[in-house]
Design a protein around this motif. Structure first.
Motif, PDB file in Angstrom:
ATOM      1  N   VAL A  11       0.859  -1.188   0.000  1.00  0.00           N
ATOM      2  CA  VAL A  11       0.000   0.000   0.000  1.00  0.00           C
ATOM      3  C   VAL A  11       0.893   1.235   0.000  1.00  0.00           C
ATOM      4  O   VAL A  11       1.612   1.499   0.962  1.00  0.00           O
ATOM      5  N   VAL A  12       0.843   1.992  -1.083  1.00  0.00           N
ATOM      6  CA  VAL A  12       1.622   3.213  -1.205  1.00  0.00           C
ATOM      7  C   VAL A  12       0.780   4.363  -0.669  1.00  0.00           C
ATOM      8  O   VAL A  12      -0.334   4.596  -1.148  1.00  0.00           O
ATOM      9  N   LEU A  13       1.299   5.074   0.316  1.00  0.00           N
ATOM     10  CA  LEU A  13       0.620   6.230   0.886  1.00  0.00           C
ATOM     11  C   LEU A  13       1.283   7.501   0.370  1.00  0.00           C
ATOM     12  O   LEU A  13       2.515   7.606   0.373  1.00  0.00           O
ATOM     13  N   TYR A  14       0.473   8.435  -0.070  1.00  0.00           N
ATOM     14  CA  TYR A  14       0.985   9.719  -0.555  1.00  0.00           C
ATOM     15  C   TYR A  14       0.080  10.826  -0.039  1.00  0.00           C
ATOM     16  O   TYR A  14      -1.058  10.587   0.365  1.00  0.00           O
ATOM     17  N   ASN A  15       0.610  12.049  -0.032  1.00  0.00           N
ATOM     18  CA  ASN A  15      -0.179  13.168   0.497  1.00  0.00           C
ATOM     19  C   ASN A  15      -0.639  14.103  -0.621  1.00  0.00           C
ATOM     20  O   ASN A  15      -0.391  13.864  -1.802  1.00  0.00           O
ATOM     21  N   GLU A  16      -1.276  15.187  -0.212  1.00  0.00           N
ATOM     22  CA  GLU A  16      -1.866  16.138  -1.162  1.00  0.00           C
ATOM     23  C   GLU A  16      -0.826  16.888  -1.988  1.00  0.00           C
ATOM     24  O   GLU A  16      -1.156  17.513  -2.992  1.00  0.00           O
ATOM     25  N   ARG A  17       0.428  16.808  -1.601  1.00  0.00           N
ATOM     26  CA  ARG A  17       1.508  17.443  -2.366  1.00  0.00           C
ATOM     27  C   ARG A  17       2.247  16.451  -3.262  1.00  0.00           C
ATOM     28  O   ARG A  17       3.257  16.789  -3.871  1.00  0.00           O
ATOM     29  N   GLY A  18       1.766  15.204  -3.264  1.00  0.00           N
ATOM     30  CA  GLY A  18       2.401  14.181  -4.079  1.00  0.00           C
ATOM     31  C   GLY A  18       3.629  13.567  -3.437  1.00  0.00           C
ATOM     32  O   GLY A  18       4.375  12.838  -4.084  1.00  0.00           O
ATOM     33  N   GLN A  19       3.854  13.857  -2.148  1.00  0.00           N
ATOM     34  CA  GLN A  19       4.957  13.233  -1.425  1.00  0.00           C
ATOM     35  C   GLN A  19       4.538  11.830  -0.991  1.00  0.00           C
ATOM     36  O   GLN A  19       3.364  11.574  -0.720  1.00  0.00           O
ATOM     37  N   VAL A  20       5.511  10.957  -0.898  1.00  0.00           N
ATOM     38  CA  VAL A  20       5.258   9.555  -0.568  1.00  0.00           C
ATOM     39  C   VAL A  20       5.788   9.267   0.831  1.00  0.00           C
ATOM     40  O   VAL A  20       6.885   9.715   1.201  1.00  0.00           O
ATOM     41  N   LEU A  21       5.013   8.516   1.600  1.00  0.00           N
ATOM     42  CA  LEU A  21       5.436   8.092   2.922  1.00  0.00           C
ATOM     43  C   LEU A  21       6.275   6.831   2.772  1.00  0.00           C
ATOM     44  O   LEU A  21       5.823   5.834   2.215  1.00  0.00           O
ATOM     45  N   GLU A  96       1.918 -10.349  -4.642  1.00  0.00           N
ATOM     46  CA  GLU A  96       1.693  -9.056  -3.966  1.00  0.00           C
ATOM     47  C   GLU A  96       0.637  -8.253  -4.719  1.00  0.00           C
ATOM     48  O   GLU A  96       0.769  -8.009  -5.913  1.00  0.00           O
ATOM     49  N   TYR A  97      -0.401  -7.824  -3.995  1.00  0.00           N
ATOM     50  CA  TYR A  97      -1.487  -7.008  -4.549  1.00  0.00           C
ATOM     51  C   TYR A  97      -1.211  -5.547  -4.205  1.00  0.00           C
ATOM     52  O   TYR A  97      -0.920  -5.231  -3.050  1.00  0.00           O
ATOM     53  N   VAL A  98      -1.317  -4.666  -5.197  1.00  0.00           N
ATOM     54  CA  VAL A  98      -0.895  -3.277  -5.027  1.00  0.00           C
ATOM     55  C   VAL A  98      -2.098  -2.348  -4.828  1.00  0.00           C
ATOM     56  O   VAL A  98      -3.074  -2.401  -5.588  1.00  0.00           O
ATOM     57  N   PHE A  99      -1.962  -1.475  -3.827  1.00  0.00           N
ATOM     58  CA  PHE A  99      -2.974  -0.480  -3.484  1.00  0.00           C
ATOM     59  C   PHE A  99      -2.291   0.870  -3.270  1.00  0.00           C
ATOM     60  O   PHE A  99      -1.087   0.936  -3.055  1.00  0.00           O
ATOM     61  N   ALA A 100      -3.078   1.937  -3.307  1.00  0.00           N
ATOM     62  CA  ALA A 100      -2.570   3.283  -3.031  1.00  0.00           C
ATOM     63  C   ALA A 100      -3.651   4.074  -2.311  1.00  0.00           C
ATOM     64  O   ALA A 100      -4.848   3.820  -2.499  1.00  0.00           O
ATOM     65  N   VAL A 101      -3.221   5.043  -1.519  1.00  0.00           N
ATOM     66  CA  VAL A 101      -4.183   5.890  -0.807  1.00  0.00           C
ATOM     67  C   VAL A 101      -3.547   7.248  -0.517  1.00  0.00           C
ATOM     68  O   VAL A 101      -2.379   7.336  -0.164  1.00  0.00           O
ATOM     69  N   GLN A 102      -4.357   8.279  -0.695  1.00  0.00           N
ATOM     70  CA  GLN A 102      -3.911   9.625  -0.343  1.00  0.00           C
ATOM     71  C   GLN A 102      -4.342   9.917   1.084  1.00  0.00           C
ATOM     72  O   GLN A 102      -5.502   9.708   1.441  1.00  0.00           O
ATOM     73  N   ILE A 103      -3.383  10.381   1.894  1.00  0.00           N
ATOM     74  CA  ILE A 103      -3.688  10.791   3.260  1.00  0.00           C
ATOM     75  C   ILE A 103      -3.145  12.201   3.455  1.00  0.00           C
ATOM     76  O   ILE A 103      -2.308  12.661   2.683  1.00  0.00           O
ATOM     77  N   ALA A 104      -3.624  12.864   4.479  1.00  0.00           N
ATOM     78  CA  ALA A 104      -3.179  14.233   4.749  1.00  0.00           C
ATOM     79  C   ALA A 104      -1.738  14.238   5.240  1.00  0.00           C
ATOM     80  O   ALA A 104      -1.322  13.369   6.010  1.00  0.00           O
ATOM     81  N   SER A 105      -0.982  15.232   4.800  1.00  0.00           N
ATOM     82  CA  SER A 105       0.427  15.335   5.198  1.00  0.00           C
ATOM     83  C   SER A 105       0.581  15.564   6.698  1.00  0.00           C
ATOM     84  O   SER A 105       1.631  15.279   7.262  1.00  0.00           O
ATOM     85  N   ASP A 106      -0.470  16.070   7.351  1.00  0.00           N
ATOM     86  CA  ASP A 106      -0.380  16.296   8.792  1.00  0.00           C
ATOM     87  C   ASP A 106      -1.010  15.161   9.595  1.00  0.00           C
ATOM     88  O   ASP A 106      -1.192  15.272  10.803  1.00  0.00           O
ATOM     89  N   VAL A 120       8.666  12.083   1.392  1.00  0.00           N
ATOM     90  CA  VAL A 120       9.654  12.496   0.401  1.00  0.00           C
ATOM     91  C   VAL A 120       9.004  12.615  -0.968  1.00  0.00           C
ATOM     92  O   VAL A 120       7.945  12.035  -1.229  1.00  0.00           O
ATOM     93  N   GLU A 121       9.644  13.373  -1.830  1.00  0.00           N
ATOM     94  CA  GLU A 121       9.142  13.527  -3.194  1.00  0.00           C
ATOM     95  C   GLU A 121       9.132  12.168  -3.902  1.00  0.00           C
ATOM     96  O   GLU A 121       9.949  11.295  -3.598  1.00  0.00           O
ATOM     97  N   LYS A 122       8.231  12.026  -4.840  1.00  0.00           N
ATOM     98  CA  LYS A 122       8.041  10.760  -5.553  1.00  0.00           C
ATOM     99  C   LYS A 122       9.344  10.159  -6.098  1.00  0.00           C
ATOM    100  O   LYS A 122       9.620   8.975  -5.854  1.00  0.00           O
ATOM    101  N   PRO A 123      10.187  10.927  -6.821  1.00  0.00           N
ATOM    102  CA  PRO A 123      11.426  10.330  -7.342  1.00  0.00           C
ATOM    103  C   PRO A 123      12.375   9.859  -6.239  1.00  0.00           C
ATOM    104  O   PRO A 123      13.060   8.847  -6.384  1.00  0.00           O
ATOM    105  N   PHE A 141       1.668   4.640  -9.617  1.00  0.00           N
ATOM    106  CA  PHE A 141       0.376   4.908  -8.998  1.00  0.00           C
ATOM    107  C   PHE A 141       0.294   6.139  -8.104  1.00  0.00           C
ATOM    108  O   PHE A 141      -0.773   6.452  -7.588  1.00  0.00           O
ATOM    109  N   VAL A 142       1.391   6.851  -7.921  1.00  0.00           N
ATOM    110  CA  VAL A 142       1.324   8.124  -7.183  1.00  0.00           C
ATOM    111  C   VAL A 142       1.149   9.226  -8.201  1.00  0.00           C
ATOM    112  O   VAL A 142       2.021   9.440  -9.053  1.00  0.00           O
ATOM    113  N   PRO A 143       0.021   9.927  -8.135  1.00  0.00           N
ATOM    114  CA  PRO A 143      -0.214  10.982  -9.121  1.00  0.00           C
ATOM    115  C   PRO A 143       0.713  12.180  -8.900  1.00  0.00           C
ATOM    116  O   PRO A 143       1.223  12.387  -7.803  1.00  0.00           O
ATOM    117  N   GLU A 144       0.925  12.931  -9.952  1.00  0.00           N
ATOM    118  CA  GLU A 144       1.697  14.170  -9.860  1.00  0.00           C
ATOM    119  C   GLU A 144       0.785  15.248  -9.275  1.00  0.00           C
ATOM    120  O   GLU A 144      -0.126  15.709  -9.947  1.00  0.00           O
TER     121      GLU A 144
END
Length: 146
Positions: A11-21, A96-106, A120-123, A141-144
């Motif tokens: 599960v890839v977690l990313y925030n509203e700025r496109g940063q990845v946890l 492995e089954y792949v998922f993604a979710v946007q969560i708040a950076s705070d 951190v930034e996607k790259p 799967f992490v949008p820009e």
């Protein structure tokens, strides 16, 4: 010892700025990753995704929220030799089954299985994670966002 099933979620977690946890494993300081975990007996992959996010980050989401997106992508890879003892003797490949979710950076992150986390930034995330399937999922799967 009860063996792990050779089926898991990523599960890839990313925030509203496109940063990845990304999180640093307790047992390997060079191993950074997204949320991962074994699918339990009788559990659907999406149920495992919600459970693992809650267990590893403390962020509890209701499955009926639909927040976690099924990326409709499945990886298969060889189980790391040093981890094979955790699996049945005939298990060499993990699915492995792949998922993604946007969560708040705070959002409050409470680690239970990792020693550190970073947004951190996607790259950068794609470069830092250990697993090639994790890297590919971040890139695909992490949008820009900005």
């Amino acid at each position: 010892m009860e063996y792990k099933r050779p089926e898991s979620v990523l599960v890839v977690l990313y925030n509203e700025r496109g940063q990845v946890l990304i999180m640093q494993r307790n047992d390997d300081a060079n191993f950074w990753q997204s949320v991962t975990g074994t699918i339990e007996e009788g559990e659907l992959p999406v149920q495992a995704a919600y459970r693992e996010v809650g267990e590893e980050t403390g962020i509890v989401m209701a499955p009926e929220s639909g927040a976690i997106v099924d990326c409709q992508h499945i990886n298969q890879f060889e189980i790391r030799p040093e981890w094979r003892y955790r699996y049945p003797p005939d298990a060499f490949i993990n699915t492995e089954y792949v998922f993604a979710v946007q969560i708040a950076s705070d959002a409050t992150i409470t680690l239970t299985e990792h020693s550190a986390y970073q947004w951190v930034e996607k790259p950068v995330a794609a470069e830092r994670v250990w697993s090639p399937s994790n890297q590919a999922a971040i890139l695909a799967f992490v949008p820009e966002l900005k």
